[in-house]
Write a protein that holds these residues in place. Structure first.
Motif, PDB file in Angstrom:
ATOM      1  N   ALA A 123      14.472   2.123  -0.939  1.00 41.13           N
ATOM      2  CA  ALA A 123      14.558   2.152  -2.399  1.00 41.13           C
ATOM      3  C   ALA A 123      14.438   3.561  -2.960  1.00 41.13           C
ATOM      4  CB  ALA A 123      13.478   1.264  -3.003  1.00 41.13           C
ATOM      5  N   GLN A 124      14.127   4.544  -2.078  1.00 44.87           N
ATOM      6  CA  GLN A 124      13.891   5.922  -2.510  1.00 44.87           C
ATOM      7  C   GLN A 124      12.812   5.971  -3.597  1.00 44.87           C
ATOM      8  OE1 GLN A 124      17.752   7.529  -3.576  1.00 44.87           O
ATOM      9  NE2 GLN A 124      18.360   7.769  -1.434  1.00 44.87           N
ATOM     10  N   CYS A 125      11.756   5.238  -3.325  1.00 44.86           N
ATOM     11  CA  CYS A 125      10.617   5.157  -4.242  1.00 44.86           C
ATOM     12  C   CYS A 125       9.370   5.355  -3.383  1.00 44.86           C
ATOM     13  CB  CYS A 125      10.614   3.789  -4.935  1.00 44.86           C
ATOM     14  SG  CYS A 125       9.441   3.627  -6.289  1.00 44.86           S
ATOM     15  N   ARG A 126       8.781   6.530  -3.442  1.00 37.79           N
ATOM     16  CA  ARG A 126       7.844   6.966  -2.412  1.00 37.79           C
ATOM     17  C   ARG A 126       6.414   6.467  -2.561  1.00 37.79           C
ATOM     18  NH1 ARG A 126       7.362  12.915  -1.504  1.00 37.79           N
ATOM     19  NH2 ARG A 126       7.217  13.063  -3.778  1.00 37.79           N
ATOM     20  N   TYR A 127       6.097   5.760  -3.636  1.00 36.98           N
ATOM     21  CA  TYR A 127       4.699   5.401  -3.879  1.00 36.98           C
ATOM     22  C   TYR A 127       4.531   3.897  -4.069  1.00 36.98           C
ATOM     23  CZ  TYR A 127       4.720  10.391  -4.561  1.00 36.98           C
ATOM     24  OH  TYR A 127       4.910  11.734  -4.362  1.00 36.98           O
ATOM     25  N   LEU A 128       3.367   3.398  -3.657  1.00 34.95           N
ATOM     26  CA  LEU A 128       3.044   1.982  -3.762  1.00 34.95           C
ATOM     27  C   LEU A 128       1.805   1.823  -4.647  1.00 34.95           C
ATOM     28  CD1 LEU A 128       3.297   1.018   0.036  1.00 34.95           C
ATOM     29  CD2 LEU A 128       5.128   0.933  -1.681  1.00 34.95           C
ATOM     30  N   VAL A 129       1.831   0.808  -5.495  1.00 30.51           N
ATOM     31  CA  VAL A 129       0.660   0.487  -6.318  1.00 30.51           C
ATOM     32  C   VAL A 129       0.233  -0.930  -5.974  1.00 30.51           C
ATOM     33  CG1 VAL A 129      -0.214   0.089  -8.649  1.00 30.51           C
ATOM     34  CG2 VAL A 129       1.297   2.040  -8.191  1.00 30.51           C
ATOM     35  N   GLU A 130      -1.007  -1.067  -5.558  1.00 28.26           N
ATOM     36  CA  GLU A 130      -1.513  -2.379  -5.178  1.00 28.26           C
ATOM     37  C   GLU A 130      -2.792  -2.701  -5.941  1.00 28.26           C
ATOM     38  OE1 GLU A 130      -2.389  -2.353  -1.039  1.00 28.26           O
ATOM     39  OE2 GLU A 130      -3.806  -0.672  -1.165  1.00 28.26           O
ATOM     40  N   ALA A 131      -3.034  -3.989  -6.141  1.00 22.41           N
ATOM     41  CA  ALA A 131      -4.253  -4.454  -6.800  1.00 22.41           C
ATOM     42  C   ALA A 131      -4.932  -5.482  -5.910  1.00 22.41           C
ATOM     43  CB  ALA A 131      -3.927  -5.059  -8.161  1.00 22.41           C
ATOM     44  N   THR A 132      -6.262  -5.456  -5.916  1.00 26.54           N
ATOM     45  CA  THR A 132      -7.051  -6.428  -5.163  1.00 26.54           C
ATOM     46  C   THR A 132      -8.165  -6.940  -6.069  1.00 26.54           C
ATOM     47  OG1 THR A 132      -8.397  -4.606  -4.275  1.00 26.54           O
ATOM     48  CG2 THR A 132      -6.589  -5.420  -2.901  1.00 26.54           C
ATOM     49  N   PRO A 133      -8.694  -8.139  -5.794  1.00 32.10           N
ATOM     50  CA  PRO A 133      -9.800  -8.656  -6.614  1.00 32.10           C
ATOM     51  C   PRO A 133     -11.034  -7.780  -6.483  1.00 32.10           C
ATOM     52  CG  PRO A 133      -8.809 -10.397  -5.270  1.00 32.10           C
ATOM     53  CD  PRO A 133      -8.266  -9.099  -4.764  1.00 32.10           C
ATOM     54  N   TRP A 134     -11.773  -7.652  -7.588  1.00 32.63           N
ATOM     55  CA  TRP A 134     -13.018  -6.860  -7.576  1.00 32.63           C
ATOM     56  C   TRP A 134     -13.933  -7.364  -8.680  1.00 32.63           C
ATOM     57  CZ3 TRP A 134     -15.432  -3.480 -11.072  1.00 32.63           C
ATOM     58  CH2 TRP A 134     -16.505  -2.751 -10.540  1.00 32.63           C
ATOM     59  N   GLY A 135     -15.232  -7.380  -8.443  1.00 30.30           N
ATOM     60  CA  GLY A 135     -16.184  -7.792  -9.473  1.00 30.30           C
ATOM     61  C   GLY A 135     -16.624  -9.229  -9.288  1.00 30.30           C
ATOM     62  N   GLY A 136     -17.484  -9.676 -10.188  1.00 25.88           N
ATOM     63  CA  GLY A 136     -18.093 -10.995 -10.077  1.00 25.88           C
ATOM     64  C   GLY A 136     -17.266 -12.112 -10.667  1.00 25.88           C
ATOM     65  N   ASP A 137     -17.827 -13.313 -10.574  1.00 24.83           N
ATOM     66  CA  ASP A 137     -17.167 -14.509 -11.081  1.00 24.83           C
ATOM     67  C   ASP A 137     -17.516 -14.749 -12.546  1.00 24.83           C
ATOM     68  OD1 ASP A 137     -16.075 -15.072  -8.556  1.00 24.83           O
ATOM     69  OD2 ASP A 137     -17.919 -16.098  -7.925  1.00 24.83           O
ATOM     70  N   SER A 138     -16.787 -15.671 -13.158  1.00 21.07           N
ATOM     71  CA  SER A 138     -17.077 -16.053 -14.533  1.00 21.07           C
ATOM     72  C   SER A 138     -18.462 -16.702 -14.617  1.00 21.07           C
ATOM     73  CB  SER A 138     -16.015 -17.025 -15.053  1.00 21.07           C
ATOM     74  OG  SER A 138     -14.744 -16.404 -15.081  1.00 21.07           O
ATOM     75  N   ILE A 139     -19.061 -16.640 -15.824  1.00 22.23           N
ATOM     76  CA  ILE A 139     -20.403 -17.165 -16.053  1.00 22.23           C
ATOM     77  C   ILE A 139     -20.327 -18.318 -17.044  1.00 22.23           C
ATOM     78  CG2 ILE A 139     -22.744 -16.616 -16.848  1.00 22.23           C
ATOM     79  CD1 ILE A 139     -22.082 -13.650 -16.241  1.00 22.23           C
ATOM     80  N   TYR A 140     -20.963 -19.439 -16.718  1.00 21.29           N
ATOM     81  CA  TYR A 140     -20.981 -20.584 -17.631  1.00 21.29           C
ATOM     82  C   TYR A 140     -22.399 -21.131 -17.701  1.00 21.29           C
ATOM     83  CZ  TYR A 140     -19.852 -25.128 -19.686  1.00 21.29           C
ATOM     84  OH  TYR A 140     -19.806 -26.226 -20.504  1.00 21.29           O
ATOM     85  N   VAL A 141     -23.029 -21.047 -18.895  1.00 20.19           N
ATOM     86  CA  VAL A 141     -24.404 -21.522 -19.070  1.00 20.19           C
ATOM     87  C   VAL A 141     -24.484 -22.537 -20.216  1.00 20.19           C
ATOM     88  CG1 VAL A 141     -25.627 -19.581 -18.042  1.00 20.19           C
ATOM     89  CG2 VAL A 141     -24.891 -19.433 -20.425  1.00 20.19           C
ATOM     90  N   VAL A 142     -23.623 -23.520 -20.193  1.00 16.07           N
ATOM     91  CA  VAL A 142     -23.584 -24.654 -21.115  1.00 16.07           C
ATOM     92  C   VAL A 142     -23.194 -24.240 -22.530  1.00 16.07           C
ATOM     93  CG1 VAL A 142     -24.762 -26.678 -22.037  1.00 16.07           C
ATOM     94  CG2 VAL A 142     -25.318 -25.854 -19.727  1.00 16.07           C
TER      95      VAL A 142
END
Length: 222
Positions: A123-142
């Motif tokens: 593709a003549q496109c020399r760079y890759l951008v990737e994302a991965t999960p990071w951080g905690g889960d959602s919070i539910y306290v009623v």
């Protein structure tokens, strides 16, 4: 019972107050103040290496978003959000739709990192951008809930995986409140439950997280 309810009421009041004072802070990667709940600050940690300024990338391929080596139900949303935001920083961005079309024509497996190096050359496109999960889960306290989407993003040179930029951030959205009376308790319960079950919230949070992180990427458009 009354003492237990009073303790919960005080805790809920503190949570509501802190959530209302949230602001975005940009800090050096790894130097953010510890805040595991994400209620005090919205931290965006980032690093731009010297190679970025020496090379000023002109094109990047958005990599597939994987969780445990597999596609996720939000993968396409996150990949599209990345592609959209990168267009404001790079001269050319190959998003998921174009990536998959090109890969099929070349017989390339986009889930294989070595294959993506081949894709980059083709593709003549020399760079890759990737994302991965990071951080905690959602919070539910009623009576109160906080939805969270956390991502870590990296830009690397395709042929040697040299890091040019990285950032990580947890985007949050909260709803519910302090149950001061039976009526307010019902209202808080309903609004907290609605946020928890609203499928559009995760999409919106993904875009918020990506947008805040890409703001730290220097504009290298020609």
């Amino acid at each position: 019972m009354k003492e237990r309810f009073a303790s919960f009421t005080i805790a809920a009041a503190i949570v509501s107050l802190l959530a209302g004072c949230t602001e975005t802070q940009y800090t050096a990667y790894g130097n953010a103040e510890e805040d595991s709940t994400g209620m005090l600050t919205r931290n965006v940690e980032f690093e731009v290496t010297g190679d970025y300024y020496r090379e000023f990338p002109d094109c990047a391929v958005v990599m597939p978003f994987l969780v445990g080596g597999e596609r996720h139900e939000r993968s396409l949303v996150i990949e599209n959000a990345i592609a959209r935001q990168l267009t404001g920083r790079l001269s050319r961005t190959i998003g998921p739709k174009e990536r998959e079309k090109m890969a099929r024509s070349w017989g390339i497996d986009t889930l294989n990192h070595d294959d993506m190096r081949v894709f980059s050359r083709q593709a003549q496109c020399r760079y890759l951008v990737e994302a991965t999960p990071w951080g905690g889960d959602s919070i539910y306290v009623v009576f109160w809930t906080q939805s969270r989407i956390g991502l870590e993003m990296r830009m690397v040179r395709a042929f040697d995986d040299e890091l040019l930029w990285r950032a990580r951030h947890v985007a949050t959205r909260s709803d519910g409140g302090l149950p001061l009376s039976p009526i307010s308790a019902v209202v808080s319960l309903v609004t907290a439950a609605h946020l928890k079950t609203d499928g559009d919230v995760d999409d919106s949070l993904a875009h918020d997280a990506v947008r805040r992180m890409v703001l730290t990427l220097p504009d290298s458009r020609i």
